[in-house]
Scaffold this motif. Structure first.
Motif, PDB file in Angstrom:
ATOM      1  N   GLU A 142       5.693  -7.911 -17.335  1.00  0.00           N
ATOM      2  CA  GLU A 142       6.110  -7.729 -15.947  1.00  0.00           C
ATOM      3  C   GLU A 142       7.056  -6.529 -15.798  1.00  0.00           C
ATOM      4  O   GLU A 142       7.003  -5.788 -14.826  1.00  0.00           O
ATOM      5  CB  GLU A 142       6.808  -8.996 -15.416  1.00  0.00           C
ATOM      6  CG  GLU A 142       5.908 -10.214 -15.307  1.00  0.00           C
ATOM      7  CD  GLU A 142       5.676 -10.912 -16.653  1.00  0.00           C
ATOM      8  OE1 GLU A 142       6.509 -10.775 -17.575  1.00  0.00           O
ATOM      9  OE2 GLU A 142       4.637 -11.574 -16.776  1.00  0.00           O
ATOM     10  N   ALA A 145       5.237  -3.125 -15.471  1.00  0.00           N
ATOM     11  CA  ALA A 145       4.356  -2.856 -14.336  1.00  0.00           C
ATOM     12  C   ALA A 145       4.911  -1.712 -13.488  1.00  0.00           C
ATOM     13  O   ALA A 145       6.118  -1.582 -13.304  1.00  0.00           O
ATOM     14  CB  ALA A 145       4.210  -4.113 -13.484  1.00  0.00           C
ATOM     15  N   ILE A 146       4.019  -0.901 -12.990  1.00  0.00           N
ATOM     16  CA  ILE A 146       4.424   0.203 -12.113  1.00  0.00           C
ATOM     17  C   ILE A 146       4.589  -0.362 -10.712  1.00  0.00           C
ATOM     18  O   ILE A 146       3.671  -1.000 -10.177  1.00  0.00           O
ATOM     19  CB  ILE A 146       3.365   1.317 -12.117  1.00  0.00           C
ATOM     20  CG1 ILE A 146       3.238   1.893 -13.528  1.00  0.00           C
ATOM     21  CG2 ILE A 146       3.724   2.407 -11.114  1.00  0.00           C
ATOM     22  CD1 ILE A 146       2.106   2.868 -13.698  1.00  0.00           C
ATOM     23  N   PRO A 147       5.760  -0.137 -10.100  1.00  0.00           N
ATOM     24  CA  PRO A 147       5.963  -0.651  -8.734  1.00  0.00           C
ATOM     25  C   PRO A 147       4.914  -0.091  -7.775  1.00  0.00           C
ATOM     26  O   PRO A 147       4.663   1.109  -7.760  1.00  0.00           O
ATOM     27  CB  PRO A 147       7.365  -0.164  -8.367  1.00  0.00           C
ATOM     28  CG  PRO A 147       8.003   0.180  -9.669  1.00  0.00           C
ATOM     29  CD  PRO A 147       6.910   0.567 -10.602  1.00  0.00           C
ATOM     30  N   LYS A 148       4.316  -0.963  -6.990  1.00  0.00           N
ATOM     31  CA  LYS A 148       3.262  -0.540  -6.075  1.00  0.00           C
ATOM     32  C   LYS A 148       3.773   0.435  -5.030  1.00  0.00           C
ATOM     33  O   LYS A 148       3.083   1.360  -4.652  1.00  0.00           O
ATOM     34  CB  LYS A 148       2.630  -1.759  -5.403  1.00  0.00           C
ATOM     35  CG  LYS A 148       1.858  -2.626  -6.366  1.00  0.00           C
ATOM     36  CD  LYS A 148       1.183  -3.768  -5.624  1.00  0.00           C
ATOM     37  CE  LYS A 148       0.641  -4.803  -6.546  1.00  0.00           C
ATOM     38  NZ  LYS A 148      -0.508  -4.540  -7.272  1.00  0.00           N
ATOM     39  N   ASN A 149       4.996   0.252  -4.570  1.00  0.00           N
ATOM     40  CA  ASN A 149       5.507   1.140  -3.517  1.00  0.00           C
ATOM     41  C   ASN A 149       5.882   2.525  -4.060  1.00  0.00           C
ATOM     42  O   ASN A 149       6.237   3.411  -3.312  1.00  0.00           O
ATOM     43  CB  ASN A 149       6.694   0.509  -2.806  1.00  0.00           C
ATOM     44  CG  ASN A 149       7.875   0.281  -3.747  1.00  0.00           C
ATOM     45  OD1 ASN A 149       7.772   0.495  -4.946  1.00  0.00           O
ATOM     46  ND2 ASN A 149       8.977  -0.157  -3.189  1.00  0.00           N
ATOM     47  N   GLN A 150       5.800   2.723  -5.343  1.00  0.00           N
ATOM     48  CA  GLN A 150       6.113   4.033  -5.916  1.00  0.00           C
ATOM     49  C   GLN A 150       5.003   5.035  -5.618  1.00  0.00           C
ATOM     50  O   GLN A 150       5.239   6.220  -5.525  1.00  0.00           O
ATOM     51  CB  GLN A 150       6.314   3.910  -7.425  1.00  0.00           C
ATOM     52  CG  GLN A 150       6.815   5.184  -8.057  1.00  0.00           C
ATOM     53  CD  GLN A 150       7.164   4.985  -9.517  1.00  0.00           C
ATOM     54  OE1 GLN A 150       7.200   3.866 -10.009  1.00  0.00           O
ATOM     55  NE2 GLN A 150       7.431   6.055 -10.203  1.00  0.00           N
ATOM     56  N   PHE A 151       3.777   4.553  -5.470  1.00  0.00           N
ATOM     57  CA  PHE A 151       2.647   5.437  -5.246  1.00  0.00           C
ATOM     58  C   PHE A 151       2.055   5.213  -3.851  1.00  0.00           C
ATOM     59  O   PHE A 151       1.129   4.452  -3.685  1.00  0.00           O
ATOM     60  CB  PHE A 151       1.576   5.227  -6.321  1.00  0.00           C
ATOM     61  CG  PHE A 151       2.050   5.608  -7.674  1.00  0.00           C
ATOM     62  CD1 PHE A 151       2.112   6.940  -8.062  1.00  0.00           C
ATOM     63  CD2 PHE A 151       2.469   4.641  -8.578  1.00  0.00           C
ATOM     64  CE1 PHE A 151       2.565   7.287  -9.318  1.00  0.00           C
ATOM     65  CE2 PHE A 151       2.925   4.985  -9.835  1.00  0.00           C
ATOM     66  CZ  PHE A 151       2.974   6.328 -10.203  1.00  0.00           C
ATOM     67  N   ILE A 152       2.626   5.878  -2.882  1.00  0.00           N
ATOM     68  CA  ILE A 152       2.139   5.788  -1.507  1.00  0.00           C
ATOM     69  C   ILE A 152       1.551   7.145  -1.153  1.00  0.00           C
ATOM     70  O   ILE A 152       2.240   8.161  -1.173  1.00  0.00           O
ATOM     71  CB  ILE A 152       3.291   5.422  -0.530  1.00  0.00           C
ATOM     72  CG1 ILE A 152       3.860   4.056  -0.901  1.00  0.00           C
ATOM     73  CG2 ILE A 152       2.750   5.426   0.916  1.00  0.00           C
ATOM     74  CD1 ILE A 152       5.095   3.694  -0.101  1.00  0.00           C
TER      75      ILE A 152
END
Length: 156
Positions: A142, A145-152
């Motif tokens: 966990e 994991a790459i934070p989803k909001n990092q790649f917008i």
């Protein structure tokens, strides 16, 4: 195919590493007019370790790989003919240097640099330390994991 059919060139194809090293030990100069953006150059490292003077451009990571210890030139990567002319001038200077000067100290220093800096045990230890450090910093799946909001991706 051009090299294979060229009357002034010899294409050797694949040769075993031991045979290559044996051949390198009979040479004086490693001519490497690369026009590729490289991150490193194993062939140059092997040539330096074998005691060859290397002629190469200051392109990509070649300056760092060679430690700036060889005959390095400013290449022209937009015009291959200009690059070839710059290279041949430096290669001719290197041939004169090898023929006329005592370059033993240069090639000994090249060997010590290449063998010391790129020693496989040293590099393995560096990778081990980095990977173990990352495992300590990110001990669980966990935490990696790459934070989803990092790649917008935004189009406007």
């Amino acid at each position: 195919n051009r090299i294979r059919n060229h009357p002034q060139m010899t294409y050797h194809g694949f040769v075993p590493n031991a045979e290559l090293k044996e051949h390198l030990n009979k040479c004086h100069i490693f001519a490497y007019p690369s026009i590729w953006l490289e991150t490193s150059c194993r062939a140059m490292l092997e040539a330096m370790s074998a005691g060859l003077v290397c002629v190469h451009p200051n392109f990509g990571a070649l300056p760092e790989t060679s430690g700036g210890l060889n005959i390095m030139y400013q290449g022209n990567f937009e015009d291959k003919n200009t690059h070839a002319n710059i290279f041949i001038n430096h290669l001719n200077a290197c041939i004169t240097f090898v023929r006329e000067n005592n370059h033993d100290s240069m090639i000994r220093f090249n060997k010590v640099f290449a063998d010391g800096r790129y020693n496989i045990d040293r590099i393995k230890n560096q990778w081990d330390m980095m990977l173990n450090g990352l495992l300590q910093q990110y001990p669980t799946v966990e935490s990696r994991a790459i934070p989803k909001n990092q790649f917008i991706y935004r189009t406007t």
